[in-house]
Scaffold this motif. Sequence first.
Motif, PDB file in Angstrom:
ATOM      1  N   GLN A 157      46.288  45.053  44.791  1.00 23.27           N
ATOM      2  CA  GLN A 157      47.705  44.719  44.751  1.00 23.27           C
ATOM      3  C   GLN A 157      48.069  43.547  45.666  1.00 23.27           C
ATOM      4  O   GLN A 157      48.747  42.613  45.230  1.00 23.27           O
ATOM      5  N   PRO A 158      47.621  43.530  46.921  1.00 24.46           N
ATOM      6  CA  PRO A 158      47.894  42.329  47.729  1.00 24.46           C
ATOM      7  C   PRO A 158      47.175  41.087  47.209  1.00 24.46           C
ATOM      8  O   PRO A 158      47.691  39.971  47.346  1.00 24.46           O
ATOM      9  N   PHE A 159      46.010  41.276  46.588  1.00 20.41           N
ATOM     10  CA  PHE A 159      45.318  40.126  46.015  1.00 20.41           C
ATOM     11  C   PHE A 159      46.126  39.571  44.843  1.00 20.41           C
ATOM     12  O   PHE A 159      46.274  38.350  44.691  1.00 20.41           O
ATOM     13  N   PHE A 160      46.659  40.465  44.022  1.00 19.25           N
ATOM     14  CA  PHE A 160      47.537  40.039  42.931  1.00 19.25           C
ATOM     15  C   PHE A 160      48.733  39.264  43.469  1.00 19.25           C
ATOM     16  O   PHE A 160      49.105  38.212  42.941  1.00 19.25           O
ATOM     17  N   ASP A 161      49.343  39.779  44.529  1.00 21.65           N
ATOM     18  CA  ASP A 161      50.502  39.094  45.116  1.00 21.65           C
ATOM     19  C   ASP A 161      50.116  37.703  45.613  1.00 21.65           C
ATOM     20  O   ASP A 161      50.876  36.742  45.452  1.00 21.65           O
ATOM     21  N   ALA A 162      48.924  37.589  46.186  1.00 23.08           N
ATOM     22  CA  ALA A 162      48.473  36.284  46.699  1.00 23.08           C
ATOM     23  C   ALA A 162      48.286  35.276  45.574  1.00 23.08           C
ATOM     24  O   ALA A 162      48.745  34.133  45.662  1.00 23.08           O
ATOM     25  N   ILE A 163      47.636  35.688  44.482  1.00 28.12           N
ATOM     26  CA  ILE A 163      47.403  34.718  43.409  1.00 28.12           C
ATOM     27  C   ILE A 163      48.680  34.456  42.626  1.00 28.12           C
ATOM     28  O   ILE A 163      48.883  33.356  42.105  1.00 28.12           O
ATOM     29  N   LEU A 164      49.567  35.454  42.555  1.00 31.64           N
ATOM     30  CA  LEU A 164      50.845  35.259  41.879  1.00 31.64           C
ATOM     31  C   LEU A 164      51.657  34.173  42.579  1.00 31.64           C
ATOM     32  O   LEU A 164      52.327  33.363  41.931  1.00 31.64           O
ATOM     33  N   HIS A 165      51.579  34.139  43.893  1.00 30.96           N
ATOM     34  CA  HIS A 165      52.337  33.156  44.671  1.00 30.96           C
ATOM     35  C   HIS A 165      51.482  31.960  45.086  1.00 30.96           C
ATOM     36  O   HIS A 165      51.867  31.190  45.971  1.00 30.96           O
ATOM     37  N   LEU A 168      46.381  30.443  48.289  1.00 33.60           N
ATOM     38  CA  LEU A 168      44.921  30.366  48.301  1.00 33.60           C
ATOM     39  C   LEU A 168      44.345  30.886  49.618  1.00 33.60           C
ATOM     40  O   LEU A 168      43.342  31.609  49.613  1.00 33.60           O
ATOM     41  N   ASN A 169      44.943  30.514  50.735  1.00 35.87           N
ATOM     42  CA  ASN A 169      44.399  30.931  52.024  1.00 35.87           C
ATOM     43  C   ASN A 169      44.376  32.448  52.153  1.00 35.87           C
ATOM     44  O   ASN A 169      43.400  33.032  52.651  1.00 35.87           O
ATOM     45  N   ARG A 170      45.446  33.112  51.700  1.00 35.68           N
ATOM     46  CA  ARG A 170      45.482  34.574  51.781  1.00 35.68           C
ATOM     47  C   ARG A 170      44.456  35.196  50.841  1.00 35.68           C
ATOM     48  O   ARG A 170      43.775  36.171  51.199  1.00 35.68           O
ATOM     49  N   ALA A 171      44.313  34.644  49.639  1.00 37.31           N
ATOM     50  CA  ALA A 171      43.321  35.167  48.690  1.00 37.31           C
ATOM     51  C   ALA A 171      41.905  34.998  49.235  1.00 37.31           C
ATOM     52  O   ALA A 171      41.065  35.897  49.118  1.00 37.31           O
ATOM     53  N   ALA A 205      52.871  38.272  29.389  1.00 36.40           N
ATOM     54  CA  ALA A 205      53.256  38.887  28.112  1.00 36.40           C
ATOM     55  C   ALA A 205      54.651  39.484  28.176  1.00 36.40           C
ATOM     56  O   ALA A 205      55.356  39.544  27.158  1.00 36.40           O
ATOM     57  N   GLN A 206      55.063  39.910  29.354  1.00 39.28           N
ATOM     58  CA  GLN A 206      56.398  40.484  29.512  1.00 39.28           C
ATOM     59  C   GLN A 206      57.460  39.421  29.781  1.00 39.28           C
ATOM     60  O   GLN A 206      58.636  39.758  29.949  1.00 39.28           O
ATOM     61  N   GLY A 207      57.057  38.160  29.826  1.00 35.19           N
ATOM     62  CA  GLY A 207      58.010  37.085  30.066  1.00 35.19           C
ATOM     63  C   GLY A 207      58.436  36.952  31.512  1.00 35.19           C
ATOM     64  O   GLY A 207      59.429  36.270  31.811  1.00 35.19           O
ATOM     65  N   ARG A 208      57.678  37.557  32.427  1.00 35.36           N
ATOM     66  CA  ARG A 208      58.065  37.531  33.842  1.00 35.36           C
ATOM     67  C   ARG A 208      57.542  36.295  34.568  1.00 35.36           C
ATOM     68  O   ARG A 208      58.048  35.956  35.646  1.00 35.36           O
ATOM     69  N   ILE A 209      56.524  35.660  34.029  1.00 32.64           N
ATOM     70  CA  ILE A 209      56.018  34.410  34.579  1.00 32.64           C
ATOM     71  C   ILE A 209      55.731  33.452  33.426  1.00 32.64           C
ATOM     72  O   ILE A 209      55.631  33.870  32.267  1.00 32.64           O
ATOM     73  N   THR A 210      55.591  32.180  33.737  1.00 28.34           N
ATOM     74  CA  THR A 210      55.334  31.161  32.723  1.00 28.34           C
ATOM     75  C   THR A 210      53.837  30.927  32.562  1.00 28.34           C
ATOM     76  O   THR A 210      53.013  31.408  33.359  1.00 28.34           O
ATOM     77  N   VAL A 211      53.491  30.153  31.554  1.00 28.20           N
ATOM     78  CA  VAL A 211      52.095  29.743  31.372  1.00 28.20           C
ATOM     79  C   VAL A 211      51.618  28.966  32.593  1.00 28.20           C
ATOM     80  O   VAL A 211      50.472  29.115  33.043  1.00 28.20           O
ATOM     81  N   ALA A 212      52.493  28.124  33.153  1.00 33.95           N
ATOM     82  CA  ALA A 212      52.123  27.360  34.348  1.00 33.95           C
ATOM     83  C   ALA A 212      51.771  28.295  35.506  1.00 33.95           C
ATOM     84  O   ALA A 212      50.789  28.060  36.231  1.00 33.95           O
ATOM     85  N   ASP A 213      52.563  29.354  35.686  1.00 31.13           N
ATOM     86  CA  ASP A 213      52.265  30.332  36.740  1.00 31.13           C
ATOM     87  C   ASP A 213      50.903  30.986  36.506  1.00 31.13           C
ATOM     88  O   ASP A 213      50.123  31.181  37.445  1.00 31.13           O
ATOM     89  N   GLU A 214      50.653  31.332  35.252  1.00 32.69           N
ATOM     90  CA  GLU A 214      49.361  31.955  34.910  1.00 32.69           C
ATOM     91  C   GLU A 214      48.210  31.006  35.216  1.00 32.69           C
ATOM     92  O   GLU A 214      47.185  31.415  35.782  1.00 32.69           O
ATOM     93  N   HIS A 215      48.373  29.740  34.869  1.00 34.64           N
ATOM     94  CA  HIS A 215      47.313  28.768  35.122  1.00 34.64           C
ATOM     95  C   HIS A 215      47.084  28.562  36.619  1.00 34.64           C
ATOM     96  O   HIS A 215      45.943  28.408  37.067  1.00 34.64           O
ATOM     97  N   LEU A 216      48.166  28.540  37.395  1.00 35.38           N
ATOM     98  CA  LEU A 216      48.024  28.378  38.840  1.00 35.38           C
ATOM     99  C   LEU A 216      47.298  29.576  39.454  1.00 35.38           C
ATOM    100  O   LEU A 216      46.441  29.419  40.332  1.00 35.38           O
ATOM    101  N   ALA A 217      47.627  30.782  38.996  1.00 33.29           N
ATOM    102  CA  ALA A 217      46.936  31.972  39.488  1.00 33.29           C
ATOM    103  C   ALA A 217      45.454  31.919  39.142  1.00 33.29           C
ATOM    104  O   ALA A 217      44.589  32.251  39.970  1.00 33.29           O
ATOM    105  N   THR A 218      45.151  31.477  37.921  1.00 34.46           N
ATOM    106  CA  THR A 218      43.755  31.359  37.500  1.00 34.46           C
ATOM    107  C   THR A 218      43.009  30.337  38.349  1.00 34.46           C
ATOM    108  O   THR A 218      41.842  30.533  38.710  1.00 34.46           O
ATOM    109  N   ALA A 219      43.680  29.234  38.685  1.00 42.10           N
ATOM    110  CA  ALA A 219      43.052  28.208  39.515  1.00 42.10           C
ATOM    111  C   ALA A 219      42.712  28.761  40.903  1.00 42.10           C
ATOM    112  O   ALA A 219      41.646  28.458  41.468  1.00 42.10           O
ATOM    113  N   VAL A 220      43.605  29.586  41.464  1.00 42.47           N
ATOM    114  CA  VAL A 220      43.326  30.203  42.755  1.00 42.47           C
ATOM    115  C   VAL A 220      42.094  31.095  42.658  1.00 42.47           C
ATOM    116  O   VAL A 220      41.201  31.047  43.511  1.00 42.47           O
ATOM    117  N   VAL A 221      42.028  31.903  41.610  1.00 43.83           N
ATOM    118  CA  VAL A 221      40.883  32.804  41.439  1.00 43.83           C
ATOM    119  C   VAL A 221      39.593  32.002  41.256  1.00 43.83           C
ATOM    120  O   VAL A 221      38.540  32.364  41.798  1.00 43.83           O
TER     121      VAL A 221
END
Length: 361
Positions: A157-165, A168-171, A205-221
């Motif tokens: 859960q905290p890892f999810f929060d880190a990549i959602l926002h 990178l340093n926290r992740a 899928a729930q419309g809570r974040i954009t494609v850009a947000d998803e891509h940024l999270a993926t880049a962090v991972v």
Amino acid sequence: MNRLFESAAQLGRLDGKTARAYEERKGVLAERVNQELLADSRLCELIGGLERIPLMMENHRNHALFLASMMTLNAWRLLASTLPWVYQTYLALGFHSSYFPVELGAWKKAIHAELPPSEAGTICHVYDWMLAQHDLLLDLSRHLPVPEPLPVTEPWQPFFDAILHHDLNRALAMAEKQVGGPDDLATFYQHTVRPALYEIGAWWAQGRITVADEHLATAVVNTVITAVRCSIRTATRRRGLGILSAVTAELHDLGARMITHCLETDGWEVPFLGANTPLSDLIDLTRRMKPAFIGLSVSMPYHLHHAQAVIDRIRNLPGQESLPILIGGAVFAMFPEARPLIHDAHLIDDCPGAVLMARSI
């Protein structure tokens, strides 16, 4: 869902010629549908605003890929399983429920314009079935079952929060804390990274974040995985050579990267070919390297027929008829109906499963 499955079972089999006709013209069909919708005076109402035109076009492209795969595999149960999720996703993204009948009608019009009458009639039978299920699909999309909780540990859960926002340093700090050596690797990937990524996908899928947000999270991972890989040396023991790759057209390869890393720390030499590897290139490399196994990754249901095409080609290579082929990916976790569609390969569900399967070869 049972009612939908029972109805889908009546669709019958499409022959290979009909499926190929759709596959070969899918790009032209999607463009015709785009033009039909763009000319519709109701467009703004149908898609929830003109700013969603690129998303609509992406949906049409994916629709063509998906239907081509379903027709090739005669995967009507998987089609039925996926449609409520598609409805739910696009409704959450702001599309109106009336978009779907209009869109499907545009597909029928395009199919009759582009394909021979015999193939067009057979394919449009599938579209007529989807149109007839519209009210049921709307109802199911509002009452999709909640997925069973993943077997996760607290840190996801905290890892999810880190990549959602995009922190990178926290992740990276969490990865460093959780992965002290090779024995921690599979646990970190399986119980922290995977559920966090699944949650990112659910939020989109729930419309809570954009494609850009998803891509940024993926880049962090991606950066986290690279850092973890550099911090852990591969095993000195050499078990053998395997090849891992995403299937043709598949752009999601994070899961395959994590499995590659786990196999490397277990002593395997594993060239990783990444996303969207051309089939001919994978076959050529298999001939030259003669691996002990091949691993394939497929995340989206519209690439399943590409996965089976790879397996079939490898099975026809002289001397490679019994080459072990491992296959896994998010599609098999999201849609259990996808599992029986793949033949002559070992399905794997996670990083530890991949390591155990490779060891058994």
